[in-house]
Write an enzyme that holds these catalytic residues in place. Structure first.
Site, PDB file in Angstrom:
ATOM      1  N   ASN A 126     -11.135  58.470  21.422  1.00 16.57           N
ATOM      2  CA  ASN A 126     -10.891  57.030  21.272  1.00 16.57           C
ATOM      3  C   ASN A 126     -10.540  56.749  19.922  1.00 16.57           C
ATOM      4  O   ASN A 126     -11.019  57.182  18.703  1.00 16.57           O
ATOM      5  CB  ASN A 126     -12.453  56.006  21.459  1.00 16.57           C
ATOM      6  CG  ASN A 126     -12.253  54.853  21.216  1.00 16.57           C
ATOM      7  OD1 ASN A 126     -11.569  54.138  21.838  1.00 16.57           O
ATOM      8  ND2 ASN A 126     -13.116  54.232  20.590  1.00 16.57           N
ATOM      9  N   HIS A 172     -10.448  53.923  17.313  1.00 14.91           N
ATOM     10  CA  HIS A 172     -11.142  52.812  16.477  1.00 14.91           C
ATOM     11  C   HIS A 172     -10.649  52.290  15.408  1.00 14.91           C
ATOM     12  O   HIS A 172     -10.623  53.097  14.159  1.00 14.91           O
ATOM     13  CB  HIS A 172     -12.585  53.243  16.386  1.00 14.91           C
ATOM     14  CG  HIS A 172     -13.590  52.109  16.233  1.00 14.91           C
ATOM     15  ND1 HIS A 172     -13.926  51.180  17.023  1.00 14.91           N
ATOM     16  CD2 HIS A 172     -14.195  51.537  15.035  1.00 14.91           C
ATOM     17  CE1 HIS A 172     -14.628  50.155  16.526  1.00 14.91           C
ATOM     18  NE2 HIS A 172     -14.812  50.659  15.129  1.00 14.91           N
ATOM     19  N   ASP A 224     -18.773  54.277  19.763  1.00 15.73           N
ATOM     20  CA  ASP A 224     -18.120  54.523  18.837  1.00 15.73           C
ATOM     21  C   ASP A 224     -18.915  55.408  17.841  1.00 15.73           C
ATOM     22  O   ASP A 224     -18.576  55.629  16.466  1.00 15.73           O
ATOM     23  CB  ASP A 224     -17.730  53.094  17.889  1.00 15.73           C
ATOM     24  CG  ASP A 224     -16.873  52.212  18.715  1.00 15.73           C
ATOM     25  OD1 ASP A 224     -15.972  52.792  19.580  1.00 15.73           O
ATOM     26  OD2 ASP A 224     -17.018  50.896  18.501  1.00 15.73           O
ATOM     27  N   SER A 265     -10.054  55.577  12.883  1.00 20.09           N
ATOM     28  CA  SER A 265     -10.687  56.754  13.008  1.00 20.09           C
ATOM     29  C   SER A 265     -10.260  57.056  14.552  1.00 20.09           C
ATOM     30  O   SER A 265     -10.426  56.371  15.313  1.00 20.09           O
ATOM     31  CB  SER A 265     -12.370  56.519  13.146  1.00 20.09           C
ATOM     32  OG  SER A 265     -12.661  56.108  11.692  1.00 20.09           O
TER      33      SER A 265
END
Ligand code: GRF
Length: 225
Positions: A105, A107, A143, A134
């Site tokens: 992911n 972020h 996260d 990130s």
């Protein structure tokens, strides 16, 4: 050629960056899935002749049913990697664990600071001098999975959440492309819950350099999360 599926919910500018870099990046974007039928990013995929699927979260009775439909959409894509690029749904543990080690992911914060939403406003409110983005492995903790790499960006006098988001976005694109290149080349993996690069555990996230390479160096982040 490694196969990459991209999950989106909206604009798709990170998807666009991945599509643009695929030709020279050693990976192929083989499918795009959106939970929103009106996501502008779907048109970007179609323009690039990438198959698209909509799994509309509003048409499913709950997270488990949505995630089951998402997995059904993913399976025929046969992706080696799944990239969450502005995908705004919280995934069930079952879905995450079924795809553990092959899902990442992007972020918009220097994790572990500011998981969740409103990261730009929160960095400003905290008086941070440094902000950034990130890319991390997705684990059941929102996260909270091992961070692979980050890109730092100075916060300047007069910055607002909107200005920060605009200035960060091109850095996000470069970070995500660099990470997907490394991941699909096989040099970074999730091993025993830790990010590992070519045999050695990452003690700290890698940092994106001006040359778009990911280097092992530490970031001086001003305060605790
Ligand atoms: C990016 O800022 C990403 O970090 C966040 O949502 C935004 C998505 O933008 N999670 P886009 O859809 O890739 O343009």
């Amino acid at each position: 050629m490694r196969r990459v599926a991209v999950l989106i919910s909206g604009r798709g500018s990170n998807l666009a960056a991945l599509l643009a870099a695929a030709a020279t990046g050693g990976y192929e974007i083989c499918g795009v899935i959106s939970n929103r039928p009106d996501a502008p990013g779907l048109a970007l995929a179609r323009d690039a002749a990438v198959p698209t699927t909509v799994v509309d979260h509003r048409k499913h009775s709950g997270r488990a049913a949505f995630d089951a439909a998402l997995q059904d959409a993913l399976d025929p894509i046969a992706a080696d990697w799944i990239v969450l690029a502005g995908f705004m749904r919280i995934l069930t543990d079952a879905f995450v664990l079924a795809n553990l080690g092959r899902m990442v992911n992007i972020h918009p914060s220097l994790l572990p600071r500011y998981t969740g939403l409103h990261t730009h406003a929160r960095a400003l409110e905290a008086g941070d001098e440094l902000h950034g983005a990130s890319v991390h492995f997705v684990t059941p903790e929102l996260d909270g999975g091992p961070v692979i790499a980050q890109v730092p960006m100075a916060i300047l006098p007069g910055d607002t959440p909107v200005i920060l988001a605009e200035r960060l976005l091109p850095l996000e694109h470069r970070l995500l492309v660099a990470c997907v290149r490394e991941l699909t080349s096989g040099s970074i993996r999730l091993v025993d819950g830790k990010a590992v690069r070519s045999g050695g555990r990452l003690e700290f996230p890698l940092v994106l350099g001006d040359d778009d390479q990911l280097a092992a160096r530490t970031l001086a982040v001003s305060a605790s999360p």
